[in-house]
Design a protein around this motif. Sequence first.
Motif, short mmCIF file in Angstrom:
data_model
loop_
_atom_site.label_atom_id
_atom_site.label_comp_id
_atom_site.label_asym_id
_atom_site.label_seq_id
_atom_site.Cartn_x
_atom_site.Cartn_y
_atom_site.Cartn_z
N SER A 30 20.55 21.03 -10.33
CA SER A 30 21.82 20.52 -10.86
C SER A 30 21.58 19.96 -12.26
O SER A 30 20.44 19.82 -12.71
CB SER A 30 22.40 19.44 -9.95
N GLU A 31 22.66 19.61 -12.94
CA GLU A 31 22.57 19.10 -14.31
C GLU A 31 21.75 17.82 -14.40
O GLU A 31 21.08 17.57 -15.39
CB GLU A 31 23.98 18.86 -14.87
N SER A 32 21.78 16.99 -13.36
CA SER A 32 21.06 15.71 -13.41
C SER A 32 19.54 15.89 -13.35
O SER A 32 18.80 14.97 -13.65
CB SER A 32 21.55 14.78 -12.30
N GLU A 33 19.09 17.09 -13.00
CA GLU A 33 17.64 17.35 -12.99
C GLU A 33 17.05 17.15 -14.39
O GLU A 33 15.90 16.73 -14.53
CB GLU A 33 17.37 18.78 -12.48
N ALA A 34 17.83 17.41 -15.42
CA ALA A 34 17.37 17.23 -16.80
C ALA A 34 17.01 15.77 -17.08
O ALA A 34 16.13 15.48 -17.90
CB ALA A 34 18.43 17.70 -17.79
N LEU A 35 17.65 14.83 -16.41
CA LEU A 35 17.32 13.41 -16.56
C LEU A 35 16.08 13.04 -15.75
O LEU A 35 15.34 12.12 -16.11
CB LEU A 35 18.49 12.55 -16.08
N ASN B 273 0.85 -1.19 0.00
CA ASN B 273 0.00 0.00 0.00
C ASN B 273 0.89 1.25 0.00
O ASN B 273 1.27 1.75 1.05
CB ASN B 273 -0.92 -0.02 1.24
N VAL B 274 1.23 1.72 -1.20
CA VAL B 274 2.08 2.90 -1.35
C VAL B 274 1.18 4.11 -1.54
O VAL B 274 0.35 4.14 -2.44
CB VAL B 274 3.05 2.74 -2.55
N VAL B 275 1.35 5.12 -0.67
CA VAL B 275 0.50 6.31 -0.71
C VAL B 275 1.22 7.54 -1.24
O VAL B 275 0.58 8.55 -1.52
CB VAL B 275 -0.12 6.61 0.67
N LYS B 276 2.55 7.45 -1.39
CA LYS B 276 3.31 8.61 -1.88
C LYS B 276 4.67 8.14 -2.38
O LYS B 276 5.23 7.18 -1.87
CB LYS B 276 3.50 9.62 -0.76
N ILE B 277 5.17 8.86 -3.37
CA ILE B 277 6.53 8.61 -3.87
C ILE B 277 7.31 9.92 -3.73
O ILE B 277 6.85 10.98 -4.16
CB ILE B 277 6.53 8.15 -5.34
N VAL B 278 8.48 9.83 -3.09
CA VAL B 278 9.35 11.00 -2.91
C VAL B 278 10.58 10.78 -3.80
O VAL B 278 11.23 9.74 -3.73
CB VAL B 278 9.76 11.15 -1.44
N VAL B 279 10.86 11.78 -4.62
CA VAL B 279 12.00 11.69 -5.53
C VAL B 279 13.01 12.76 -5.12
O VAL B 279 12.65 13.92 -4.93
CB VAL B 279 11.57 11.89 -7.00
N GLY B 280 14.25 12.35 -4.98
CA GLY B 280 15.31 13.30 -4.63
C GLY B 280 15.41 14.41 -5.66
O GLY B 280 15.25 14.19 -6.86
N GLU B 281 15.66 15.61 -5.16
CA GLU B 281 15.80 16.79 -6.01
C GLU B 281 17.23 17.31 -5.90
O GLU B 281 17.59 17.94 -4.90
CB GLU B 281 14.80 17.86 -5.58
N PRO B 282 18.05 17.04 -6.92
CA PRO B 282 19.44 17.49 -6.86
C PRO B 282 19.54 18.98 -7.10
O PRO B 282 19.02 19.51 -8.08
CB PRO B 282 20.11 16.69 -7.98
N LYS B 283 20.20 19.67 -6.18
CA LYS B 283 20.38 21.12 -6.30
C LYS B 283 21.84 21.47 -6.10
O LYS B 283 22.57 20.76 -5.41
CB LYS B 283 19.56 21.86 -5.23
#
Length: 136
Positions: A66-71, A49-59
């Motif tokens: 950061s450049e990896s945000e484009a990916l 039962n997954v209620v949320k997904i958190v994705v790291g935000e590179p800054k």
Amino acid sequence: MGRVVALDFGKVRTGVAITDELQLIASGLTTVPTKELIVFLKKYIEKENVVKIVVGEPKQMNNEPSESEALIIPFLKKLTATFPKIPVERQDERFTSKMAFQTMIDSGLNKKQRQNKALVDEISATIILQAYLNRN
């Protein structure tokens, strides 16, 4: 309540961490080849039962993305299209790799174990998730 899943997204592999059902504790789950990530998440979400997904935000230090945000942007679009009912949030991931490496040292892992980049990614995802839990 349900579980929160956190992702330390990378070009080659992605660290995955989860919470318990009460969303109290963040734990590393695994590291997945990024090209297989959506398939992995589909299987995991079918079972849990997954209620949320958190994705790291590179800054960068100046708060710019950061450049990896484009990916990450195309992945986020695919993620939200695949799981439209699960909210996706972002969490600043600055220094998580350094913190993960320090955690490995502090826990007594030897040099060979610390060179395991997959383990660094999994620990980084756990740090991202714990920071998210602390913030909320």
